[in-house]
Design a protein around this motif. Structure first.
Motif, PDB file in Angstrom:
ATOM      1  N   ASN A 186     -13.631  10.789  -1.028  1.00 32.13           N
ATOM      2  CA  ASN A 186     -13.173  12.172  -1.163  1.00 32.13           C
ATOM      3  C   ASN A 186     -11.817  12.409  -0.501  1.00 32.13           C
ATOM      4  OD1 ASN A 186     -15.514  12.991  -2.541  1.00 32.13           O
ATOM      5  ND2 ASN A 186     -16.598  13.192  -0.607  1.00 32.13           N
ATOM      6  N   ASP A 187     -11.291  11.399   0.153  1.00 33.97           N
ATOM      7  CA  ASP A 187     -10.007  11.512   0.840  1.00 33.97           C
ATOM      8  C   ASP A 187      -8.870  11.455  -0.183  1.00 33.97           C
ATOM      9  OD1 ASP A 187      -7.697  11.231   2.367  1.00 33.97           O
ATOM     10  OD2 ASP A 187      -8.613   9.823   3.771  1.00 33.97           O
ATOM     11  N   PRO A 188      -8.053  12.520  -0.287  1.00 29.96           N
ATOM     12  CA  PRO A 188      -6.963  12.530  -1.277  1.00 29.96           C
ATOM     13  C   PRO A 188      -5.926  11.427  -1.052  1.00 29.96           C
ATOM     14  CG  PRO A 188      -6.908  14.523   0.087  1.00 29.96           C
ATOM     15  CD  PRO A 188      -8.131  13.747   0.480  1.00 29.96           C
ATOM     16  N   LEU A 189      -5.873  10.882   0.154  1.00 31.35           N
ATOM     17  CA  LEU A 189      -4.928   9.813   0.444  1.00 31.35           C
ATOM     18  C   LEU A 189      -5.233   8.550  -0.379  1.00 31.35           C
ATOM     19  CD1 LEU A 189      -2.492   9.063   2.136  1.00 31.35           C
ATOM     20  CD2 LEU A 189      -4.042   8.339   3.945  1.00 31.35           C
ATOM     21  N   ILE A 190      -6.486   8.361  -0.772  1.00 34.29           N
ATOM     22  CA  ILE A 190      -6.868   7.195  -1.560  1.00 34.29           C
ATOM     23  C   ILE A 190      -6.069   7.138  -2.861  1.00 34.29           C
ATOM     24  CG2 ILE A 190      -8.750   6.149  -2.877  1.00 34.29           C
ATOM     25  CD1 ILE A 190     -10.628   6.932  -0.704  1.00 34.29           C
ATOM     26  N   VAL A 191      -5.852   8.284  -3.488  1.00 38.76           N
ATOM     27  CA  VAL A 191      -5.086   8.330  -4.742  1.00 38.76           C
ATOM     28  C   VAL A 191      -3.659   7.846  -4.505  1.00 38.76           C
ATOM     29  CG1 VAL A 191      -4.182   9.849  -6.553  1.00 38.76           C
ATOM     30  CG2 VAL A 191      -6.514  10.170  -5.709  1.00 38.76           C
ATOM     31  N   ARG A 192      -3.084   8.185  -3.371  1.00 36.99           N
ATOM     32  CA  ARG A 192      -1.715   7.763  -3.050  1.00 36.99           C
ATOM     33  C   ARG A 192      -1.634   6.286  -2.679  1.00 36.99           C
ATOM     34  NH1 ARG A 192       2.098  11.689  -2.676  1.00 36.99           N
ATOM     35  NH2 ARG A 192       1.338  13.814  -2.604  1.00 36.99           N
ATOM     36  N   ILE A 193      -2.713   5.751  -2.136  1.00 35.77           N
ATOM     37  CA  ILE A 193      -2.728   4.354  -1.710  1.00 35.77           C
ATOM     38  C   ILE A 193      -3.070   3.410  -2.869  1.00 35.77           C
ATOM     39  CG2 ILE A 193      -3.918   2.696  -0.212  1.00 35.77           C
ATOM     40  CD1 ILE A 193      -4.270   4.953   1.808  1.00 35.77           C
ATOM     41  N   PHE A 194      -3.835   3.888  -3.829  1.00 34.88           N
ATOM     42  CA  PHE A 194      -4.313   3.034  -4.909  1.00 34.88           C
ATOM     43  C   PHE A 194      -3.210   2.224  -5.611  1.00 34.88           C
ATOM     44  CE2 PHE A 194      -5.991   2.353  -9.290  1.00 34.88           C
ATOM     45  CZ  PHE A 194      -7.004   1.482  -8.954  1.00 34.88           C
ATOM     46  N   PRO A 195      -2.042   2.778  -5.884  1.00 34.86           N
ATOM     47  CA  PRO A 195      -1.007   1.978  -6.559  1.00 34.86           C
ATOM     48  C   PRO A 195      -0.618   0.706  -5.799  1.00 34.86           C
ATOM     49  CG  PRO A 195      -0.334   4.268  -6.453  1.00 34.86           C
ATOM     50  CD  PRO A 195      -1.600   4.147  -5.678  1.00 34.86           C
ATOM     51  N   LEU A 196      -0.855   0.669  -4.493  1.00 33.19           N
ATOM     52  CA  LEU A 196      -0.560  -0.535  -3.714  1.00 33.19           C
ATOM     53  C   LEU A 196      -1.473  -1.698  -4.101  1.00 33.19           C
ATOM     54  CD1 LEU A 196      -0.083   1.071  -0.173  1.00 33.19           C
ATOM     55  CD2 LEU A 196       1.698   0.406  -1.822  1.00 33.19           C
ATOM     56  N   SER A 197      -2.542  -1.392  -4.840  1.00 32.32           N
ATOM     57  CA  SER A 197      -3.469  -2.439  -5.273  1.00 32.32           C
ATOM     58  C   SER A 197      -3.222  -2.846  -6.735  1.00 32.32           C
ATOM     59  CB  SER A 197      -4.918  -1.966  -5.106  1.00 32.32           C
ATOM     60  OG  SER A 197      -5.261  -1.020  -6.102  1.00 32.32           O
ATOM     61  N   LEU A 198      -2.153  -2.343  -7.313  1.00 32.35           N
ATOM     62  CA  LEU A 198      -1.850  -2.637  -8.713  1.00 32.35           C
ATOM     63  C   LEU A 198      -0.588  -3.465  -8.845  1.00 32.35           C
ATOM     64  CD1 LEU A 198      -2.454   0.948 -10.165  1.00 32.35           C
ATOM     65  CD2 LEU A 198      -4.102  -0.940 -10.002  1.00 32.35           C
ATOM     66  N   SER A 199      -0.520  -4.229  -9.914  1.00 36.49           N
ATOM     67  CA  SER A 199       0.699  -4.978 -10.220  1.00 36.49           C
ATOM     68  C   SER A 199       0.854  -5.057 -11.736  1.00 36.49           C
ATOM     69  CB  SER A 199       0.648  -6.385  -9.613  1.00 36.49           C
ATOM     70  OG  SER A 199      -0.363  -7.155 -10.225  1.00 36.49           O
ATOM     71  N   GLY A 200       2.015  -5.485 -12.178  1.00 34.44           N
ATOM     72  CA  GLY A 200       2.256  -5.704 -13.599  1.00 34.44           C
ATOM     73  C   GLY A 200       1.957  -4.494 -14.458  1.00 34.44           C
ATOM     74  N   SER A 201       1.239  -4.748 -15.571  1.00 34.13           N
ATOM     75  CA  SER A 201       0.962  -3.676 -16.527  1.00 34.13           C
ATOM     76  C   SER A 201       0.089  -2.573 -15.933  1.00 34.13           C
ATOM     77  CB  SER A 201       0.320  -4.235 -17.796  1.00 34.13           C
ATOM     78  OG  SER A 201      -0.912  -4.847 -17.502  1.00 34.13           O
ATOM     79  N   ALA A 202      -0.751  -2.902 -14.955  1.00 32.00           N
ATOM     80  CA  ALA A 202      -1.586  -1.874 -14.316  1.00 32.00           C
ATOM     81  C   ALA A 202      -0.717  -0.903 -13.516  1.00 32.00           C
ATOM     82  CB  ALA A 202      -2.645  -2.511 -13.422  1.00 32.00           C
ATOM     83  N   PHE A 203       0.284  -1.433 -12.817  1.00 27.33           N
ATOM     84  CA  PHE A 203       1.182  -0.554 -12.078  1.00 27.33           C
ATOM     85  C   PHE A 203       2.015   0.289 -13.049  1.00 27.33           C
ATOM     86  CE2 PHE A 203       5.037   0.635  -9.838  1.00 27.33           C
ATOM     87  CZ  PHE A 203       4.505   1.213  -8.697  1.00 27.33           C
ATOM     88  N   THR A 204       2.432  -0.315 -14.147  1.00 24.88           N
ATOM     89  CA  THR A 204       3.184   0.427 -15.167  1.00 24.88           C
ATOM     90  C   THR A 204       2.333   1.550 -15.731  1.00 24.88           C
ATOM     91  OG1 THR A 204       4.456  -1.550 -15.734  1.00 24.88           O
ATOM     92  CG2 THR A 204       4.411   0.227 -17.373  1.00 24.88           C
ATOM     93  N   TRP A 205       1.048   1.261 -16.013  1.00 23.61           N
ATOM     94  CA  TRP A 205       0.138   2.301 -16.500  1.00 23.61           C
ATOM     95  C   TRP A 205       0.079   3.455 -15.506  1.00 23.61           C
ATOM     96  CZ3 TRP A 205      -4.321   3.548 -13.693  1.00 23.61           C
ATOM     97  CH2 TRP A 205      -5.117   4.539 -14.253  1.00 23.61           C
ATOM     98  N   PHE A 206      -0.130   3.142 -14.232  1.00 29.52           N
ATOM     99  CA  PHE A 206      -0.222   4.184 -13.217  1.00 29.52           C
ATOM    100  C   PHE A 206       1.065   4.998 -13.144  1.00 29.52           C
ATOM    101  CE2 PHE A 206       0.283   5.981  -9.026  1.00 29.52           C
ATOM    102  CZ  PHE A 206      -0.940   6.596  -8.818  1.00 29.52           C
ATOM    103  N   SER A 207       2.193   4.314 -13.174  1.00 31.61           N
ATOM    104  CA  SER A 207       3.497   4.979 -13.066  1.00 31.61           C
ATOM    105  C   SER A 207       3.775   5.919 -14.234  1.00 31.61           C
ATOM    106  CB  SER A 207       4.621   3.942 -12.988  1.00 31.61           C
ATOM    107  OG  SER A 207       4.461   3.138 -11.848  1.00 31.61           O
ATOM    108  N   ASN A 208       3.140   5.648 -15.368  1.00 29.99           N
ATOM    109  CA  ASN A 208       3.374   6.458 -16.560  1.00 29.99           C
ATOM    110  C   ASN A 208       2.330   7.550 -16.782  1.00 29.99           C
ATOM    111  OD1 ASN A 208       5.816   5.291 -17.546  1.00 29.99           O
ATOM    112  ND2 ASN A 208       4.636   3.482 -18.110  1.00 29.99           N
TER     113      ASN A 208
END
Length: 84
Positions: free
Chosen positions: A32-54
């Protein structure tokens, strides 16, 4: 800050496995911590990070929203584990 396992969407790691590992690496943090949403992209790379960024601005209002969209976009029945 943990050195998160990366999910690229290009290997055999399921979305459920990645989410479980991500939350375990966070330790005591609550889903339930909103910070998790901000931290999650640190666990992504490549096309997954691109998906998140878009993702459209303001399309994610909570961890539940992000998790649902992540599973919907990357989930594949190939990664389902069979329970006998």
């Amino acid at each position: 800050m943990p050195d998160f396992s990366k999910f690229s969407g290009q290997d055999s790691t399921s979305t459920y496995e990645h989410i479980s590992r991500f939350l375990a690496q966070l330790g005591e943090a609550s889903a339930n911590d909103p910070l998790i949403v901000r931290i999650f992209p640190l666990s992504l790379s490549g096309s997954a990070f691109t998906w998140f960024s878009n993702l459209p601005y303001n399309s994610i209002n909570s961890w539940a929203d992000l998790e649902k969209q992540f599973h919907c976009y990357f989930y594949s029945r190939i990664h389902e584990m069979e329970l006998s």
